[in-house]
Design a protein around this motif. Structure first.
Motif, short mmCIF file in Angstrom:
data_model
loop_
_atom_site.label_atom_id
_atom_site.label_comp_id
_atom_site.label_asym_id
_atom_site.label_seq_id
_atom_site.Cartn_x
_atom_site.Cartn_y
_atom_site.Cartn_z
N PRO A 239 18.53 -0.66 0.46
CA PRO A 239 18.09 -0.40 -1.16
C PRO A 239 16.88 -1.36 -1.60
O PRO A 239 16.41 -0.79 -2.49
N VAL A 240 17.21 -2.64 -1.14
CA VAL A 240 16.13 -3.42 -1.70
C VAL A 240 14.87 -3.05 -0.99
O VAL A 240 13.70 -3.01 -1.85
N GLN A 241 14.86 -2.63 0.04
CA GLN A 241 13.39 -2.26 0.63
C GLN A 241 12.82 -1.07 -0.09
O GLN A 241 11.68 -0.93 0.08
N GLU A 242 13.62 -0.23 -0.67
CA GLU A 242 13.35 1.08 -1.22
C GLU A 242 12.64 0.51 -2.54
O GLU A 242 11.58 1.03 -3.12
N GLN A 243 13.23 -0.63 -3.30
CA GLN A 243 12.70 -0.85 -4.41
C GLN A 243 11.36 -1.84 -4.34
O GLN A 243 10.30 -1.75 -5.01
N ALA B 98 5.66 -2.55 8.36
CA ALA B 98 6.11 -1.07 7.71
C ALA B 98 5.67 -1.04 6.16
O ALA B 98 5.15 -0.11 5.86
N ILE B 99 5.48 -2.31 5.59
CA ILE B 99 5.01 -2.28 4.33
C ILE B 99 3.62 -2.21 4.30
O ILE B 99 2.80 -1.39 3.41
N GLN B 100 2.71 -2.69 5.25
CA GLN B 100 1.24 -2.54 5.35
C GLN B 100 0.82 -1.08 5.62
O GLN B 100 0.16 -0.56 4.96
N ARG B 101 1.74 -0.50 6.24
CA ARG B 101 1.50 0.80 6.59
C ARG B 101 1.69 1.66 5.26
O ARG B 101 1.12 2.66 5.02
N PHE B 102 2.93 1.47 4.62
CA PHE B 102 3.26 1.94 3.34
C PHE B 102 1.92 2.00 2.33
O PHE B 102 1.44 2.72 1.55
N VAL B 103 1.52 0.66 2.28
CA VAL B 103 0.34 0.54 1.33
C VAL B 103 -0.98 0.97 1.87
O VAL B 103 -1.85 1.65 0.96
N ALA B 104 -1.14 1.16 3.12
CA ALA B 104 -2.25 1.71 3.49
C ALA B 104 -2.38 3.33 3.36
O ALA B 104 -3.24 4.17 2.86
#
Length: 564
Positions: free
Chosen positions: A183-187, A237-243
Motif C-alpha cells: 500500500p505504501v508503494q501504491e501511494q 520499477a519506479i523508473q519504469r512507472f515514471v517513464a
C-alpha cells in the motif's frame, strides 16, 4: 505496456544546468515575509538570463515545519503559506516558456509524526496504517547510527501508546515509511503520477540508500515487509512507472556512497534502469581536500576512479548543496585538515562531519571562488548550483544547524535584500551581515557589473551549453609535475578540450606534449573569444596565474596530450 525507449533527444538531463532553491526564502510576492510560488514566477527570467535550464524545488508541501519542509504532513498538496497547486502549475508553465524544466524533491523515506498516516499507525497494533511504518517490540541489538548525531542517540523510539518502537533514521519526529509494504508503494506511484500530470520533469530522490534499504533490512514480524524485497529493483520499477507517465522525466538521486556502490543505483546488468543522475559526493569531498592542501592530487584520483556510466546516465557535479558540506568520506586526518582550513571554529562545524558555511567565506579569495566554479563546469556531467552561489552569498552562523546556508535570497541592496517588503524580523531566517550583507552582495549590483561573479557564472553556463559534447565527453586526467594543477582532457568523437586549473596561490607553468598523426595541432581559448588560435607541433607551455585556469579546444580531436 513497456516504456518507450529513451531517445537521445530525451536525455536532456545529460547536459542541463540545475539550480536548487527553497521557495520560502527565494522571493516573497505578497509582503508577508515568506517566499512563495508567485514570487518564484517573478524571478524565473533572472534565472533564464543566468543560463539555468532546470529548476530543482526543495519541498513545498504541507509540513509540521520542524525540518525546513522535509517533515511532510501531506504529499499531495502545497503548503498554503507558499501558494496553491495552481501556482505550481504557473511556475512550470513560465519555466517552460523560458527554456527551463522543473524537478521537485521526492521525500518518501519518512513522514512527519503529524502525518495522518502515522497518527493512525500509532493508535493501535491493529491500525490499518500500522504496517505503513516499521515497528518492533524492542530495538535490534545492532542498529544503524543516527543520521544526525547529537540530535538523536538512537534510530528507534518507543511509543508509549502500544509499547512498541518505531524506526526513524533521521529524527524521532520523522518516522520511516515501510517502503516494502505494497500500500505504501501504491501511494508512491499515486504521488509521482500527480506531479508528473501537473508538468514536472522529474524528481530529486531524497536519501536513496535509506529509502530503498531500510524496510528490507529492518523488516520484522510486525510489519508487512516482503522478505524478498529488493530496494534497487523497486527503484527500477519506479523508473519504469515514471517513464510510462512521461518519457522525458528524470530521477536525480542523493546517494552519498563510494563510486562503485553508486553503480548499484544507476544500472542493472550494465543497462541504465535506475537513477538517471547521481550527485558525485566523492569528488566533491576530495575537491575540498585539494583546496585545503592547494594540491590537486586528491581530486585527480577521485576523478580517475569515477566509473564509466551507462549511456543514458550522468554525474551531477556540485560544490555544495543545501545541507551541511558533508565530508564523511574523508579519512579522519583528512577531515581535520579541511576543518582547520575552512571551519576553524567549532560553531562552523556540524555533526562531526560537515561544515555549515558557504564557499566564499570558506575560501576568502574571489579568485579561488571563480576557479572552483570554472573547474566544476569543465567536468563531464551536469553542474548543480545552489541558490545564491551565482553571487557569492555568505552564511548566517547565528542561525542553527543547516539553516545557516538557507538564508533569504539577496536580490537588491536594501534592508530586506529585495527578498520581501516585510520587516526583516518577519523573514524565515535573518540575512547575513558584514561583508556578505545584501548591500555588499546582491543580484542587482552584480548584473550591472560585467566583472562580477554573476557574469562569470553566466559565461560558464553559456560555454557549457554551447558545447554539449563537454557534458558527456570521456574524461582523461593528466599526471602533471605541478601538484597544484588539475589537468584533464574531455574527449568526444570529434571534439576535445584540454582544461588546466591551478588550485594553488602561486604561479605554475605546465609543459605538455601535444601531437597528432595528422600534422600540427590548433588550440583555441574557450574563454577569450578574441584570442588568436595557436598552432603547435609537439610542445605546449602554459603559464597559470594563482587560481588561474585555461580551457583550450584541441583540433584535431584525435590529438594525443601527455606530460613532458
Amino acid at each position: 505496456m513497456s516504456p518507450r525507449p529513451i531517445e537521445a533527444a530525451d536525455r536532456w538531463w545529460r547536459n542541463t544546468v540545475l539550480y536548487c532553491l527553497d521557495v520560502q526564502v527565494f522571493q516573497d510576492s505578497d509582503g508577508d515575509g515568506t517566499g512563495d510560488l508567485q514570487g518564484l514566477v517573478s524571478r524565473i527570467h533572472d534565472l533564464a538570463d543566468l543560463g539555468v535550464t532546470c529548476l530543482w524545488l526543495m519541498p513545498f508541501y504541507p509540513t509540521a515545519d520542524r525540518d525546513d519542509g522535509y517533515d511532510i504532513t501531506d504529499f499531495f498538496g502545497v503548503d498554503p503559506r507558499l501558494g496553491t497547486l495552481g501556482d505550481l502549475v504557473e511556475v512550470v508553465r513560465v519555466a517552460r516558456a523560458n527554456g527551463m524544466r522543473v524537478i521537485i524533491d521526492f521525500v518518501m523515506n519518512h513522514t512527519s509524526a503529524d502525518h495522518p498516516w502515522f497518527r493512525s499507525s500509532r493508535r493501535s497494533k491493529t491500525s490499518p496504517h500500522r504496517d505503513w511504518y516499521v515497528w518492533r517490540d524492542a530495538p535490534p541489538a545492532k542498529q544503524d547510527a543516527p543520521v544526525f548525531p547529537g540530535e538523536e542517540d538512537s534510530t528507534w523510539t518507543e511509543d508509549p501508546r502500544t509499547g512498541q518502537w518505531y524506526l526513524h533514521h533521521f529524527r524521532a519526529h520523522q518516522p520511516d515509511l515501510n517502503i516494502a509494504h505494497p500500500p505504501v508503494q501504491e501511494q508512491i506511484e499515486r504521488n509521482l503520477g500527480l506531479w508528473l500530470e501537473l508538468g514536472v520533469s522529474g524528481f530529486r530522490v531524497d536519501a536513496v540508500p535509506f529509502m530503498f534499504s531500510s524496510a528490507a533490512h529492518h523488516g520484522t514480524e510486525t510489519t508487512g515487509a516482503a522478505p524478498d524485497y529488493r530496494g534497487a529493483d523497486h527503484l527500477r520499477a519506479i523508473q519504469r512507472f515514471v517513464a510510462r507517465r512521461n518519457g522525458e522525466a528524470m530521477l536525480l538521486g542523493e546517494v552519498n556512497l563510494p563510486h562503485e556502490q553508486q553503480l548499484h543505483w544507476f544500472e542493472a546488468e550494465g543497462e541504465a534502469s535506475g537513477l538517471h543522475v547521481q550527485f558525485d559526493f566523492v569528488s566533491m569531498q576530495q575537491l575540498f581536500l585539494s583546496l585545503a592542501r592547494k594540491d590537486a592530487r586528491p581530486l585527480a584520483k577521485a576523478l580517475r576512479d569515477r566509473p564509466e556510466l551507462p549511456e543514458a546516465s550522468q554525474w551531477a557535479n556540485f560544490v555544495r548543496n543545501h545541507d551541511e558540506l558533508t565530508l564523511d568520506k574523508l579519512a579522519p586526518d583528512e577531515l581535520e585538515e579541511v576543518f582547520e582550513a575552512f571551519a576553524p571554529d567549532e560553531g562552523m562545524r556540524l555533526y562531526g562531519r560537515g561544515i555549515r558555511r558557504r564557499l566564499p567565506t570558506m575560501l576568502g579569495d574571489d579568485r579561488a571562488v571563480r576557479l572552483v566554479y570554472t573547474l566544476m563546469f569543465s567536468l563531464p556531467g551536469c553542474p548543480v548550483l545552489f541558490y545564491g552561489e551565482e553571487i557569492g552569498m555568505g552564511e548566517q552562523l547565528d542561525v542553527p544547524g543547516r539553516y545557516a546556508v538557507r538564508t533569504p535570497m539577496q536580490w537588491a541592496p536594501d534592508a530586506g535584500g529585495g527578498f520581501s517588503t516585510a520587516p526583516p524580523s518577519r523573514f524565515p531566517r535573518p540575512l547575513p551581515t558584514g561583508d556578505f550583507a545584501p548591500d555588499r552582495v546582491n543580484v542587482a549590483d552584480q548584473r550591472r557589473d560585467d566583472g562580477s561573479l554573476w557574469h562569470h557564472i553566466q559565461r560558464l553556463t553559456e560555454r557549457y551549453r554551447d558545447e554539449p559534447s563537454l557534458a558527456w565527453a570521456k574524461l582523461e586526467v593528466l599526471s602533471l609535475r605541478q601538484q597544484a594543477v588539475l589537468g584533464h582532457v574531455c574527449r568526444d568523437d570529434d571534439w576535445t578540450m584540454l582544461a588546466l586549473h591551478n588550485m594553488g596561490d602561486g604561479h605554475e607553468t605546465v609543459k605538455l606534449e601535444v601531437a597528432s598523426d595528422d600534422g600540427p595541432v590548433t588550440l583555441v581559448d574557450r574563454f577569450d573569444v578574441d584570442a588568436t588560435p595557436i598552432t603547435i607541433d609537439g610542445r605546449l607551455e602554459v603559464r597559470l596565474d594563482p587560481y588561474g585556469w585555461r580551457w583550450l579546444q584541441v583540433t584535431p580531436a584525435s590529438a594525443a596530450i601527455r606530460r613532458v
